[in-house]
Design an enzyme around this catalytic site. Structure first.
Site, PDB file in Angstrom:
ATOM      1  CE  LYS A 134     -26.835 -14.855  11.662  1.00  0.00           C
ATOM      2  NZ  LYS A 134     -25.903 -16.046  11.429  1.00  0.00           N
TER       3      LYS A 134
ATOM      4  CB  CYS B  53      -8.099  -6.365  -1.079  1.00  0.00           C
ATOM      5  SG  CYS B  53      -9.724  -5.545  -0.484  1.00  0.00           S
TER       6      CYS B  53
HETATM    7  S1  SF4 Z   1      -7.909  -6.573   5.507  1.00  0.00           S
HETATM    8 FE1  SF4 Z   1      -8.423  -4.776   4.206  1.00  0.00          FE
HETATM    9  S2  SF4 Z   1      -7.100  -4.823   2.519  1.00  0.00           S
HETATM   10 FE2  SF4 Z   1      -6.938  -6.904   3.514  1.00  0.00          FE
HETATM   11  S3  SF4 Z   1      -8.587  -7.814   2.251  1.00  0.00           S
HETATM   12 FE3  SF4 Z   1      -9.540  -7.186   4.023  1.00  0.00          FE
HETATM   13  S4  SF4 Z   1     -10.575  -5.154   3.292  1.00  0.00           S
HETATM   14 FE4  SF4 Z   1      -9.050  -5.726   1.964  1.00  0.00          FE
END
Ligand code: SF4
Length: 221
Positions: free
Chosen positions: A129, A206
């Site tokens: 990392k 998102c």
């Molecule tokens: S789980 Fe998927 S849809 Fe939900 S915030 Fe994370 S990347 Fe976005």
């Protein structure tokens, strides 16, 4: 029929403008402030291990103000280094490891650590990392750096099915073009920290909601 692979590059393109509103990952922020040598990036990444971003930034700036060169860090008594790093996790261990790297930088590399992953990972306390993040940020060498945020996000996407960050790193190297390797940490670390959070990810707003299978997500915002 196998499901289509998750479009990681498309996701990175959508995520870039979203994370621009949030603080940069500590190593990228420090590079912007001029702390972009291999030694500085490696030391800051070691400080960051299991340590909050704000603390990493404060302690790294403080250390480099007190001791601006590898020679100056090597000349510090280890007890003094422990005091400077007291607010990080494992300050005694990190002080010893960072001091050893400073001494090696002076004695073996004439004060300048090389852009070489094997050399960086040869030091105690340095794994893929931090070595890869240093290669990417300090040297501009394509390298994938996987922290807890990156690991969580790519698993929720179903882009990777790995059991260790090292396996995740190798899997991402296979499916993401080299020119986007540095972006993986630069973009997905803040994305995981502020949007695809460990608890209650912000799925409703998102930017990759329509692409994401949300693997393992049981509750979200
Ligand atoms: S789980 Fe998927 S849809 Fe939900 S915030 Fe994370 S990347 Fe976005």
């Amino acid at each position: 029929m196998a499901a289509d692979p998750f479009p990681v590059v498309l996701a990175l393109e959508r995520i870039a403008p979203v994370v621009a509103a949030y603080p940069k990952p500590a190593m990228f922020q420090l590079a912007d402030e001029g702390f972009r040598s291999v030694f500085e990036q490696l030391v800051a990444c070691m400080i960051s291990i299991r340590t909050r971003e704000e603390v990493t930034l404060r302690l790294s700036r403080g250390l480099f103000a007190t001791a601006p060169t590898p020679a100056a860090v090597a000349a510090m008594p280890i007890e003094r280094l422990e005091t400077v790093l007291a607010q990080t996790t494992f300050p005694e261990r990190k002080a010893r490891q960072i001091h050893d790297i400073a001494v090696a930088t002076v004695e073996r590399f004439d004060g300048v650590l090389p852009c070489d992953g094997a050399t960086l990972q040869s030091f105690n306390g340095v794994g893929p990392k931090c070595a890869n993040l240093t290669l990417g940020v300090a040297c501009g060498i394509p390298a994938v750096s996987v922290d807890v945020h990156v690991d969580r996000v790519v698993h929720r996407w179903g882009a990777v099915a790995a059991t260790t960050p090292e396996q995740t790193t190798i899997a991402l190297e296979r499916i993401v073009p080299r020119e986007r390797w540095i972006d993986i940490n630069r973009l997905l670390m803040p994305f995981g920290r502020y949007v695809c959070t460990a608890a209650l990810p912000k799925c409703s707003t998102c930017p990759v909601n329509d692409l994401c299978p949300r693997i393992g997500v049981t509750r979200h915002r």
